[in-house]
Scaffold this motif. Sequence first.
Motif, PDB file in Angstrom:
ATOM      1  N   ASP A  29       0.892  -1.292   0.056  1.00  0.00           N
ATOM      2  CA  ASP A  29       0.128  -0.103   0.019  1.00  0.00           C
ATOM      3  C   ASP A  29       0.874   1.107   0.030  1.00  0.00           C
ATOM      4  O   ASP A  29       1.697   1.483   0.934  1.00  0.00           O
ATOM      5  N   LYS A  30       0.394   2.092  -0.988  1.00  0.00           N
ATOM      6  CA  LYS A  30       1.285   3.296  -1.248  1.00  0.00           C
ATOM      7  C   LYS A  30       1.361   4.117   0.063  1.00  0.00           C
ATOM      8  O   LYS A  30       2.260   4.902   0.508  1.00  0.00           O
ATOM      9  N   PHE A  31       0.195   4.171   0.772  1.00  0.00           N
ATOM     10  CA  PHE A  31       0.092   5.260   1.860  1.00  0.00           C
ATOM     11  C   PHE A  31       1.094   4.819   3.161  1.00  0.00           C
ATOM     12  O   PHE A  31       1.147   5.274   4.109  1.00  0.00           O
ATOM     13  N   ASP A  32       1.291   3.439   3.218  1.00  0.00           N
ATOM     14  CA  ASP A  32       2.013   2.698   4.191  1.00  0.00           C
ATOM     15  C   ASP A  32       3.713   2.944   3.845  1.00  0.00           C
ATOM     16  O   ASP A  32       4.028   3.081   4.764  1.00  0.00           O
ATOM     17  N   ARG A  33       3.992   3.369   2.828  1.00  0.00           N
ATOM     18  CA  ARG A  33       5.315   3.196   2.187  1.00  0.00           C
ATOM     19  C   ARG A  33       6.088   4.467   2.843  1.00  0.00           C
ATOM     20  O   ARG A  33       7.087   4.466   3.096  1.00  0.00           O
ATOM     21  N   LYS A  34       5.326   5.434   3.198  1.00  0.00           N
ATOM     22  CA  LYS A  34       5.808   6.740   3.683  1.00  0.00           C
ATOM     23  C   LYS A  34       6.286   6.547   4.943  1.00  0.00           C
ATOM     24  O   LYS A  34       7.410   7.388   5.559  1.00  0.00           O
ATOM     25  N   ASP A  35       5.867   5.496   5.930  1.00  0.00           N
ATOM     26  CA  ASP A  35       6.498   5.256   7.041  1.00  0.00           C
ATOM     27  C   ASP A  35       7.489   4.383   7.196  1.00  0.00           C
ATOM     28  O   ASP A  35       7.907   4.296   8.275  1.00  0.00           O
ATOM     29  N   PHE A  36       7.909   3.775   6.130  1.00  0.00           N
ATOM     30  CA  PHE A  36       8.968   2.973   6.159  1.00  0.00           C
ATOM     31  C   PHE A  36      10.043   3.218   4.873  1.00  0.00           C
ATOM     32  O   PHE A  36       9.502   3.585   4.006  1.00  0.00           O
TER      33      PHE A  36
END
Length: 256
Positions: A29-36
């Motif tokens: 999920d693209k919106f999760d990638r910003k946290d990792f």
Amino acid sequence: MNVNYTLKAQNFSLGLKVGPLLSRSVIADKFDRKDFSQRNKPGFMGAGLIIFPLKNNYSFETEIGLSQRGRKILSNADTWTNSATYYYADASMLLRKSFPLRIRKNIPTQWFVNLGPNISYWIGGHGKIGSGGLQSYDLVFGPMPLEPPQPDFDKMYLTNVNRWLFGVNIGTGFIAPLRRSHRLLTELRFTSGHTFYGKPTSASWRTLGFTDNLRANEKVVSLTIAYLFDIDLKESRKGKSTQDKDVHRKPIKKKH
């Protein structure tokens, strides 16, 4: 037609392959990638293989082996590192097309491309996690107990994970002869995993209530070398048949 297929079935190659690899865990999920932040993880693999020749320079290969892969994820503004090492049992099937390659005169070298499915079973693993000094842990397939019988800060609990992982192999390389019936195969392969490890909160560590996002699949690049033994059952039976005739041949009576 039947005779031709029979002849082909009597020729095959056995081999062993080993080599290094790089795996990368890609969060879905693209919106999760910003946290990792995702990093490459080195590993290695080894396998036994069998290759059956087909018509028109095609061949079919089956592999069974073991591999060490994993994932390296940074979180909390890249201040926390989770470096996990995973162990797998692997199986692959590949359809290969070969083409002549002229390197030196009178040396029948070939280059090839191949494609086929990959299946991995997740056996287990371990890792290190933390900021600065890293804490080692072992993987445990199961939920985190509310009240553990003893301190379990050395365990990462995995729930709702997929231990069977499916993907696609795409490879290219070349095959060169070494001596009679012995060949060397070198392959550069990309494996695209299509199965997620698990869910966004599948990995749990007791310290600070840490959870890791396992809604991710893996991309793997490997470079392997295989030593092949070509086997011709028809020729081996010929040799055996000749020996049997020699053994059972009646002695010639000499005339006095």
